[in-house]
Scaffold this active site. Sequence first.
Site, short mmCIF file in Angstrom:
data_model
loop_
_atom_site.label_atom_id
_atom_site.label_comp_id
_atom_site.label_asym_id
_atom_site.label_seq_id
_atom_site.Cartn_x
_atom_site.Cartn_y
_atom_site.Cartn_z
N TYR A 37 0.82 -1.21 0.00
CA TYR A 37 0.00 0.00 0.00
C TYR A 37 0.86 1.26 0.00
O TYR A 37 0.57 2.21 -0.73
CB TYR A 37 -0.94 0.01 1.21
CG TYR A 37 -2.02 -1.04 1.15
CD1 TYR A 37 -2.81 -1.18 0.01
CD2 TYR A 37 -2.26 -1.87 2.22
CE1 TYR A 37 -3.81 -2.14 -0.06
CE2 TYR A 37 -3.26 -2.84 2.18
CZ TYR A 37 -4.03 -2.97 1.04
OH TYR A 37 -5.01 -3.93 0.99
N ILE A 38 1.89 1.29 0.82
CA ILE A 38 2.75 2.48 0.83
C ILE A 38 3.54 2.58 -0.47
O ILE A 38 3.72 3.67 -1.02
CB ILE A 38 3.68 2.47 2.06
CG1 ILE A 38 2.87 2.82 3.31
CG2 ILE A 38 4.84 3.44 1.89
CD1 ILE A 38 3.66 2.87 4.59
N CYS B 42 4.17 5.48 11.34
CA CYS B 42 2.94 6.27 11.32
C CYS B 42 2.47 6.63 12.72
O CYS B 42 2.18 7.80 13.02
CB CYS B 42 1.85 5.53 10.55
SG CYS B 42 1.52 3.84 11.09
N SER C 111 9.57 -5.50 -7.67
CA SER C 111 8.73 -6.47 -6.96
C SER C 111 9.09 -7.85 -7.48
O SER C 111 9.02 -8.10 -8.68
CB SER C 111 7.24 -6.21 -7.20
OG SER C 111 6.45 -7.28 -6.71
N ARG C 112 9.50 -8.72 -6.59
CA ARG C 112 9.82 -10.08 -7.02
C ARG C 112 8.57 -10.81 -7.48
O ARG C 112 8.56 -11.50 -8.50
CB ARG C 112 10.47 -10.85 -5.86
CG ARG C 112 11.89 -10.41 -5.53
CD ARG C 112 12.59 -11.46 -4.70
NE ARG C 112 13.93 -11.02 -4.29
CZ ARG C 112 14.19 -10.50 -3.12
NH1 ARG C 112 13.23 -10.35 -2.23
NH2 ARG C 112 15.42 -10.13 -2.81
#
Length: 330
Positions: A12-13, A142, A34-35
Amino acid sequence: MIKAAIVGGSGYIGGELIRLLSMHPEVEITTITSRKFAGKKVHKVHPNLRGLNLRFTDKYEFDADVIFLAVPHGTSMRIIGEFLGSAKIIDLSADFRVSKDLYEKYYGSHEKPELIDKFVYGLPELHRKEIKRAELVANPGCNATAVILALYPFRDVTSEAIVDLKVSSSAGGRRENVASIHPERSHVVRVYKPFHHRHEAEVLQETGVKAMFTVHSVDIVRGLLATTYFKFEGSEKDLLKRLLMYRGEPFIRLVTDKGGLQRYPDPKYVIGSNFVDIGFSYDSENSRAIVFSALDNLIKGGAGQAVQNMNIMFGFDETLGLNYYPLYPG
């Protein structure tokens, strides 16, 4: 114009980093790794980014001025050696946020303790000058961001605080988890971390205040609300005077309304933005203060703060690519 690479772009981040950087007038995204999704178009993973002509790769060979590490905790320290010296680095994991001693207490052993002191803690409101000179920045957590900003103005008058945190489902990340599926998550107010939350370490390091977090999962997708309680000798005016240290900060809004539904911060009114809303209440009879802080965990609590740090590191206007209001209704 600078070139940016995102290592770990499927979460998401990572998705929010792609969205924000793709609209930034001074940034060209050159690589998103991204693997799991190597070779796939970005919108196959982040459907809101349909029309963006970028693909994931599993190769770490790229040309970049800044590298964002948006990988799980524990991964950054294992892979960072591949990138050191090639570009400025902003790490969004917890791997380099706190000292070696605090890391070992809250997380366990560290594989690259010699690098910890080389990182600047990336909370612009406190460390803007250091960030400007930094090659390595550790993006804050966060929850830690919300609580540090609530407590920092009072660090000289209180040594302990109790923090009630209401957090959204996206804070748990994108990995499959039975606790996050709709039948289990919907309508809950679930305590999941009553003591020793890892983000307490960041608060202690940055403010000197020992904060005890109790975290509750609630039925919202994004956003968080921190309600921070502590002893305070003074008056309501004294409270406000201390919080006014944030006057002029581009992404902090003080909520001082005396009535109405919006008289205290609410994550509903910061969603999709880099703002932190901060408000307060004071019980003069018992000398008790409450400071409320609300933010979007994926923006000011993640990707937005990383872009804010990038802007500072490269001498851009700090608000560039971030200067927009929250979504409403949200």
